[in-house]
Enzyme design. Structure first.
Site, PDB file in Angstrom:
ATOM      1  N   ILE A 137      42.969  35.779  42.349  1.00  0.00           N
ATOM      2  CA  ILE A 137      41.642  36.407  42.269  1.00  0.00           C
ATOM      3  C   ILE A 137      40.673  35.387  42.849  1.00  0.00           C
ATOM      4  CG2 ILE A 137      39.874  37.369  40.765  1.00  0.00           C
ATOM      5  CD1 ILE A 137      42.425  39.062  40.923  1.00  0.00           C
ATOM      6  N   PRO A 138      40.203  35.617  44.086  1.00  0.00           N
ATOM      7  CA  PRO A 138      39.608  34.544  44.904  1.00  0.00           C
ATOM      8  C   PRO A 138      38.175  34.148  44.560  1.00  0.00           C
ATOM      9  CG  PRO A 138      39.565  36.590  46.108  1.00  0.00           C
ATOM     10  CD  PRO A 138      40.284  36.882  44.822  1.00  0.00           C
ATOM     11  N   CYS A 139      37.984  33.508  43.405  1.00  0.00           N
ATOM     12  CA  CYS A 139      36.654  33.018  43.058  1.00  0.00           C
ATOM     13  C   CYS A 139      36.210  31.888  43.981  1.00  0.00           C
ATOM     14  CB  CYS A 139      36.607  32.583  41.595  1.00  0.00           C
ATOM     15  SG  CYS A 139      37.807  31.321  41.133  1.00  0.00           S
ATOM     16  N   HIS A 140      37.163  31.301  44.730  1.00  0.00           N
ATOM     17  CA  HIS A 140      36.781  30.249  45.679  1.00  0.00           C
ATOM     18  C   HIS A 140      35.929  30.793  46.817  1.00  0.00           C
ATOM     19  CE1 HIS A 140      40.644  31.906  47.163  1.00  0.00           C
ATOM     20  NE2 HIS A 140      40.140  31.686  48.369  1.00  0.00           N
ATOM     21  N   ARG A 141      35.880  32.110  46.982  1.00  0.00           N
ATOM     22  CA  ARG A 141      35.081  32.711  48.050  1.00  0.00           C
ATOM     23  C   ARG A 141      33.637  32.937  47.646  1.00  0.00           C
ATOM     24  NH1 ARG A 141      39.743  37.170  49.530  1.00  0.00           N
ATOM     25  NH2 ARG A 141      41.324  35.653  50.172  1.00  0.00           N
TER      26      ARG A 141
END
EC number: 2.1.1.63
Length: 209
Positions: free
Chosen positions: A177-181
């Site tokens: 779940i790409p919270c790095h984006r």
């Protein structure tokens, strides 16, 4: 602390843990048998394994509903397992085969051949607005970013910018779940559970595609 599916299993593995590393194949075989037995007797609620990655060793955990946790080394894997025991079930076992699909997709992602994950996810560790945020994050395209304000708007609460930051900081499924984006409005990275270098590495990987 390694949590096993039953006291008997834990006693056996506690005896084997300190043995010479040359016995690792035998230990792996025993763990696989215990995992199969636990599956057959419905005494395995959370399976886990640890995989290597360019951003460090990642703990993967899954329930019968799907992937429930991805944890960086900085989070302390033993503490993560203890929290899973407290919040989901103490019937936890190292069962790598149950997570083969997730491990393979992560390897493909880090190898640059996968741009999205096709995994069933168990979101039980998040709820309310935090869950709304996490469900939006996979909609941010690979190689793109959104600001905290943009995510707040997309999640239905345009004034909840700080709450978006909290949702990202407590994301139980980083990378998948790409919270790095999610970045600051000025383009700077902001915080990240795996540390700033991990966030930089993930965004650099995706930008190179």
């Amino acid at each position: 602390m390694t949590l096993e599916s039953s006291p008997d299993h834990a006693d056996v593995l506690a005896l084997l843990e300190p043995l010479d590393a040359g016995l690792e194949p035998a230990l792996a075989s025993l763990r696989a048998r215990l995992a199969r037995d636990a599956q057959l007797t419905h005494t395995l609620d959370v399976a886990y394994r640890v995989v290597d990655s360019p951003v460090g060793r990642l703990l993967l955990a899954a329930t019968d509903r799907g992937i429930v946790r991805v944890a960086f080394e900085a989070e302390n894997h033993a503490e993560v397992l203890q929290r899973l025991s407290d919040t989901i079930s103490p019937r936890i076992l190292q069962a790598p085969a149950r997570l083969d699909g997730a491990a393979r997709q992560l390897e493909e992602y880090f190898g640059g051949t996968r741009t999205e994950f096709d995994l069933t996810v168990d979101f039980r560790l998040s709820r309310g607005f935090r869950l709304n945020v996490l469900q939006h994050l996979p909609r941010i395209a690979y190689g793109r970013t959104e600001s905290y304000a943009e995510v707040a708007l997309a999640a239905g609460s345009p004034n909840a910018v700080r709450a978006v930051g909290t949702a990202c900081a407590t994301n139980p499924l980083p990378v998948i779940i790409p919270c790095h984006r999610v970045v600051k409005s000025d383009g700077s990275f902001g915080g990240y559970l795996g540390g700033p270098e991990a966030k930089r590495a993930l965004l650099t990987l995706e930008a190179a595609a």
